[in-house]
Design a protein around this motif. Structure first.
Motif, PDB file in Angstrom:
ATOM      1  N   ASP A 121       0.901  -1.156   0.000  1.00 39.32           N
ATOM      2  CA  ASP A 121       0.000   0.000   0.000  1.00 39.32           C
ATOM      3  C   ASP A 121       0.936   1.200   0.000  1.00 39.32           C
ATOM      4  O   ASP A 121       1.517   1.539   1.029  1.00 39.32           O
ATOM      5  CB  ASP A 121      -0.890  -0.010   1.252  1.00 39.32           C
ATOM      6  CG  ASP A 121      -1.750   1.261   1.356  1.00 39.32           C
ATOM      7  OD1 ASP A 121      -2.532   1.361   2.328  1.00 39.32           O
ATOM      8  OD2 ASP A 121      -1.625   2.144   0.480  1.00 39.32           O
ATOM      9  N   ASP A 124      -0.629   4.914   2.896  1.00 42.53           N
ATOM     10  CA  ASP A 124      -1.773   4.625   3.778  1.00 42.53           C
ATOM     11  C   ASP A 124      -2.152   5.881   4.544  1.00 42.53           C
ATOM     12  O   ASP A 124      -1.291   6.570   5.060  1.00 42.53           O
ATOM     13  CB  ASP A 124      -1.415   3.516   4.758  1.00 42.53           C
ATOM     14  CG  ASP A 124      -2.573   3.230   5.703  1.00 42.53           C
ATOM     15  OD1 ASP A 124      -2.464   3.586   6.898  1.00 42.53           O
ATOM     16  OD2 ASP A 124      -3.613   2.751   5.225  1.00 42.53           O
ATOM     17  N   GLY A 125      -3.447   6.162   4.586  1.00 43.90           N
ATOM     18  CA  GLY A 125      -3.911   7.371   5.282  1.00 43.90           C
ATOM     19  C   GLY A 125      -4.067   8.539   4.322  1.00 43.90           C
ATOM     20  O   GLY A 125      -3.927   9.694   4.695  1.00 43.90           O
ATOM     21  N   SER A 126      -4.388   8.196   3.068  1.00 48.86           N
ATOM     22  CA  SER A 126      -4.441   9.228   2.014  1.00 48.86           C
ATOM     23  C   SER A 126      -5.299  10.418   2.407  1.00 48.86           C
ATOM     24  O   SER A 126      -4.995  11.557   2.066  1.00 48.86           O
ATOM     25  CB  SER A 126      -5.000   8.621   0.724  1.00 48.86           C
ATOM     26  OG  SER A 126      -4.307   7.435   0.424  1.00 48.86           O
ATOM     27  N   ASN A 216     -13.326   4.436  14.022  1.00 46.74           N
ATOM     28  CA  ASN A 216     -14.063   5.640  13.625  1.00 46.74           C
ATOM     29  C   ASN A 216     -15.467   5.541  14.218  1.00 46.74           C
ATOM     30  O   ASN A 216     -16.389   5.013  13.613  1.00 46.74           O
ATOM     31  CB  ASN A 216     -14.120   5.780  12.105  1.00 46.74           C
ATOM     32  CG  ASN A 216     -14.674   7.139  11.698  1.00 46.74           C
ATOM     33  OD1 ASN A 216     -15.486   7.709  12.440  1.00 46.74           O
ATOM     34  ND2 ASN A 216     -14.240   7.640  10.567  1.00 46.74           N
ATOM     35  N   TYR A 219     -19.171   5.983  12.872  1.00 50.67           N
ATOM     36  CA  TYR A 219     -19.937   5.024  12.060  1.00 50.67           C
ATOM     37  C   TYR A 219     -20.698   4.021  12.919  1.00 50.67           C
ATOM     38  O   TYR A 219     -21.278   3.064  12.394  1.00 50.67           O
ATOM     39  CB  TYR A 219     -18.991   4.252  11.125  1.00 50.67           C
ATOM     40  CG  TYR A 219     -18.179   5.109  10.174  1.00 50.67           C
ATOM     41  CD1 TYR A 219     -16.976   4.649   9.658  1.00 50.67           C
ATOM     42  CD2 TYR A 219     -18.599   6.375   9.806  1.00 50.67           C
ATOM     43  CE1 TYR A 219     -16.216   5.419   8.793  1.00 50.67           C
ATOM     44  CE2 TYR A 219     -17.845   7.157   8.945  1.00 50.67           C
ATOM     45  CZ  TYR A 219     -16.650   6.674   8.447  1.00 50.67           C
ATOM     46  OH  TYR A 219     -15.889   7.429   7.596  1.00 50.67           O
ATOM     47  N   TYR A 248      -8.093   8.122  17.602  1.00 49.62           N
ATOM     48  CA  TYR A 248      -8.264   7.733  16.199  1.00 49.62           C
ATOM     49  C   TYR A 248      -7.677   8.801  15.308  1.00 49.62           C
ATOM     50  O   TYR A 248      -8.143   9.945  15.302  1.00 49.62           O
ATOM     51  CB  TYR A 248      -9.754   7.536  15.869  1.00 49.62           C
ATOM     52  CG  TYR A 248      -9.985   6.928  14.488  1.00 49.62           C
ATOM     53  CD1 TYR A 248     -10.529   7.664  13.449  1.00 49.62           C
ATOM     54  CD2 TYR A 248      -9.669   5.591  14.250  1.00 49.62           C
ATOM     55  CE1 TYR A 248     -10.738   7.091  12.199  1.00 49.62           C
ATOM     56  CE2 TYR A 248      -9.885   5.002  13.007  1.00 49.62           C
ATOM     57  CZ  TYR A 248     -10.424   5.756  11.992  1.00 49.62           C
ATOM     58  OH  TYR A 248     -10.636   5.187  10.754  1.00 49.62           O
ATOM     59  N   MET A 252      -4.359   4.295   9.318  1.00 48.92           N
ATOM     60  CA  MET A 252      -4.250   3.022  10.045  1.00 48.92           C
ATOM     61  C   MET A 252      -2.825   2.756  10.523  1.00 48.92           C
ATOM     62  O   MET A 252      -2.615   2.327  11.664  1.00 48.92           O
ATOM     63  CB  MET A 252      -4.720   1.852   9.183  1.00 48.92           C
ATOM     64  CG  MET A 252      -4.540   0.523   9.874  1.00 48.92           C
ATOM     65  SD  MET A 252      -5.327  -0.864   9.058  1.00 48.92           S
ATOM     66  CE  MET A 252      -4.497  -0.907   7.517  1.00 48.92           C
ATOM     67  N   TYR A 268     -11.581  -1.745  12.277  1.00 49.05           N
ATOM     68  CA  TYR A 268     -12.407  -1.165  11.214  1.00 49.05           C
ATOM     69  C   TYR A 268     -13.368  -2.268  10.804  1.00 49.05           C
ATOM     70  O   TYR A 268     -13.067  -3.114   9.986  1.00 49.05           O
ATOM     71  CB  TYR A 268     -11.574  -0.697  10.025  1.00 49.05           C
ATOM     72  CG  TYR A 268     -12.278   0.381   9.229  1.00 49.05           C
ATOM     73  CD1 TYR A 268     -11.818   1.690   9.224  1.00 49.05           C
ATOM     74  CD2 TYR A 268     -13.451   0.100   8.527  1.00 49.05           C
ATOM     75  CE1 TYR A 268     -12.490   2.689   8.527  1.00 49.05           C
ATOM     76  CE2 TYR A 268     -14.137   1.088   7.851  1.00 49.05           C
ATOM     77  CZ  TYR A 268     -13.657   2.381   7.846  1.00 49.05           C
ATOM     78  OH  TYR A 268     -14.326   3.373   7.172  1.00 49.05           O
ATOM     79  N   LYS A 281     -13.344  -2.263   5.288  1.00 47.98           N
ATOM     80  CA  LYS A 281     -12.680  -1.323   4.356  1.00 47.98           C
ATOM     81  C   LYS A 281     -11.256  -1.757   4.051  1.00 47.98           C
ATOM     82  O   LYS A 281     -10.757  -1.566   2.944  1.00 47.98           O
ATOM     83  CB  LYS A 281     -12.664   0.096   4.951  1.00 47.98           C
ATOM     84  CG  LYS A 281     -11.966   1.112   4.066  1.00 47.98           C
ATOM     85  CD  LYS A 281     -11.971   2.505   4.656  1.00 47.98           C
ATOM     86  CE  LYS A 281     -11.322   3.503   3.700  1.00 47.98           C
ATOM     87  NZ  LYS A 281     -11.313   4.893   4.192  1.00 47.98           N
ATOM     88  N   ARG A 283      -7.849  -3.624   3.107  1.00 46.20           N
ATOM     89  CA  ARG A 283      -7.530  -4.632   2.094  1.00 46.20           C
ATOM     90  C   ARG A 283      -6.728  -5.747   2.750  1.00 46.20           C
ATOM     91  O   ARG A 283      -5.734  -5.490   3.426  1.00 46.20           O
ATOM     92  CB  ARG A 283      -6.731  -4.018   0.948  1.00 46.20           C
ATOM     93  CG  ARG A 283      -7.511  -3.275  -0.133  1.00 46.20           C
ATOM     94  CD  ARG A 283      -8.512  -2.275   0.260  1.00 46.20           C
ATOM     95  NE  ARG A 283      -7.990  -1.162   1.027  1.00 46.20           N
ATOM     96  CZ  ARG A 283      -8.204   0.134   0.698  1.00 46.20           C
ATOM     97  NH1 ARG A 283      -8.858   0.398  -0.407  1.00 46.20           N
ATOM     98  NH2 ARG A 283      -7.765   1.100   1.441  1.00 46.20           N
TER      99      ARG A 283
HETATM  100  P1  FBP Z   1      -5.804   4.169   2.337  1.00 47.63           P
HETATM  101  O1  FBP Z   1      -5.526   5.545   2.739  1.00 47.63           O
HETATM  102  O2  FBP Z   1      -4.612   3.369   1.989  1.00 47.63           O
HETATM  103  O3  FBP Z   1      -6.868   4.058   1.310  1.00 47.63           O
HETATM  104  O4  FBP Z   1      -6.286   3.403   3.676  1.00 47.63           O
HETATM  105  C1  FBP Z   1      -7.383   3.402   4.257  1.00 47.63           C
HETATM  106  C2  FBP Z   1      -7.485   4.385   5.435  1.00 47.63           C
HETATM  107  O5  FBP Z   1      -7.086   5.655   5.082  1.00 47.63           O
HETATM  108  C3  FBP Z   1      -6.756   3.918   6.693  1.00 47.63           C
HETATM  109  O6  FBP Z   1      -5.444   4.334   6.770  1.00 47.63           O
HETATM  110  C4  FBP Z   1      -7.582   4.563   7.791  1.00 47.63           C
HETATM  111  O7  FBP Z   1      -7.519   3.867   9.012  1.00 47.63           O
HETATM  112  C5  FBP Z   1      -8.984   4.536   7.205  1.00 47.63           C
HETATM  113  O8  FBP Z   1      -8.849   4.391   5.796  1.00 47.63           O
HETATM  114  C6  FBP Z   1      -9.751   5.778   7.504  1.00 47.63           C
HETATM  115  O9  FBP Z   1     -11.058   5.548   7.070  1.00 47.63           O
HETATM  116  P2  FBP Z   1     -12.263   6.468   7.604  1.00 47.63           P
HETATM  117  O10 FBP Z   1     -11.994   7.846   7.083  1.00 47.63           O
HETATM  118  O11 FBP Z   1     -13.482   5.823   7.010  1.00 47.63           O
HETATM  119  O12 FBP Z   1     -12.250   6.382   9.090  1.00 47.63           O
END
Ligand code: FBP
Length: 346
Positions: A121, A124-126, A216, A219, A248, A252, A268, A281, A283
């Motif tokens: 990945d 992560d955390g885009s 989170n 949700y 949070y 991730m 999650y 969510k 992968r």
């Molecule tokens: P990506 O950024 O690699 O798509 O990863 C998913 C992610 O950003 C995790 O790092 C994070 O824990 C989660 O999604 C956050 O999701 P949400 O905004 O739904 O809480």
């Protein structure tokens, strides 16, 4: 002003660390060492961009959508290209797979394919990139299953139990690389003054006492009854336990890293909010799998709420899974609530 030269006694680079690990593996050829060194270089290159943030024209979206149906950030593309380019010509890998690419990524024909497989990945955390919040890169290495020639999809679809290396880079207050090759979990911090990752966290073990829970909570309405009741348990609402504070970040890697060092659980779950996430969510191949492998090496556990993530046979590159990961007693508690309140009703 020269910064204090590091105490040479403490200078343990990734190479030195892995070479010392290799001594207990006489059959080792050093290829894995080199792959980890390549990934450390990836970390340095990406960190050189993230630390400059808005100055480096790397913030914001590209305007495209990826195979996950998510907005692609400029840094997603840069990181994805960086991992691939720094690994496509080494002769160490047979095939790669990335969160940002629909299919497997073959090694260019001009280079000979190697005996390992890299899934990753890249960023992560885009959703946090533009807000100067910690983000990361997650990577996992397998031995190829096919014998020769270009690697295959089958080489990528392996259980996390069969990983040979799993790790992540975290671009935060400092840049760290955390990895395991099945002999404990070790953390290295990038020393910008020497441009090297140096050992700072040897043999990480998750503290028995959990300190945080990470989810989170926004949700909650969309979760199953078992997951809601488990969350109330963590909050001490059932007055059987003193509640845990919620932390949070929404990246991730950063939430996982904090809980790995301090003790806690990140989860999650599947939810009904977004049709994409009815199976969770995260992968399986390049997020949940490698982190579950690391968690177990540090005395923790990763589950999909019903079974160990390490034992799930992947059937597609981008399949999602619910994820509960961290202190084993808490993850097993989540499994217990799900068994009690969710499975019965089906
Ligand atoms: P990506 O950024 O690699 O798509 O990863 C998913 C992610 O950003 C995790 O790092 C994070 O824990 C989660 O999604 C956050 O999701 P949400 O905004 O739904 O809480």
């Amino acid at each position: 002003m020269f910064s204090q030269p590091p105490d040479h006694e403490k200078i343990i680079t990734i190479e030195r660390h892995i070479l010392s690990e290799q001594q207990s593996h006489p059959e080792a050829t050093g290829v894995l060492t080199s792959i980890l060194y390549d990934l450390a270089l990836v970390g340095k290159v990406i960190a050189s961009q993230t630390t400059r943030g808005g100055l480096a024209e790397i913030l914001g979206r590209t305007g495209n959508t990826n195979v996950q149906g998510e907005q692609v950030m400029k840094l997603d593309v840069l990181a994805d290209r960086m991992v691939y380019r720094l690994n496509d010509h080494t002769g160490r890998l047979a095939v790669m797979a990335s969160e940002e690419q629909e299919g497997i990524m073959n090694i260019p024909e001009e280079y000979s394919p190697g005996k390992y497989v890299l899934v990753y990945d890249p960023l992560d955390g885009s959703s946090n990139i533009d807000y100067n919040v910690s983000i990361g890169t997650i990577f996992a290495v397998y031995r190829r299953k096919s014998h020769s020639g270009p690697g295959t999809l089958d080489d990528c679809l392996q259980k996390a139990r069969d990983l040979v290396v799993a790790g992540y880079l975290i671009y935060g207050a400092s840049t760290m690389l955390v990895y395991t090759s099945g002999m404990g979990v070790h953390g290295f911090t990038l020393d910008p003054s020497v441009g090297e990752f140096l050992l700072t966290h040897s043999n990480i073990h998750t503290p028995q006492q959990a300190k945080y829970y990470s989810v989170n909570q926004g949700y909650e309405y969309y979760w199953s009854e078992g997951v809601r009741r488990f969350t109330h348990f963590l909050q001490g609402r059932d007055s059987l336990t003193k509640g845990l504070p919620l932390r949070y970040i929404g990246s991730m890697v950063a939430d996982f890293h904090r809980n790995l060092l301090a003790g806690g659980i990140f989860y999650y779950p599947a939810d009904t909010k977004d049709p994409r996430y009815t199976q969770g969510k995260m992968r399986l191949l390049y997020e949940a799998g490698p982190l579950a492998f690391i968690a177990e090496q540090a005395g923790g556990y990763g589950s999909n709420g019903m079974q160990s993530i390490l034992e799930i046979q992947p059937t597609s590159l981008h399949q999602r899974t619910p994820l509960f990961i961290g202190n084993r007693p808490l993850v097993e508690k989540a499994e217990e609530f799900i068994r009690q309140y969710d499975l019965v009703r089906e």
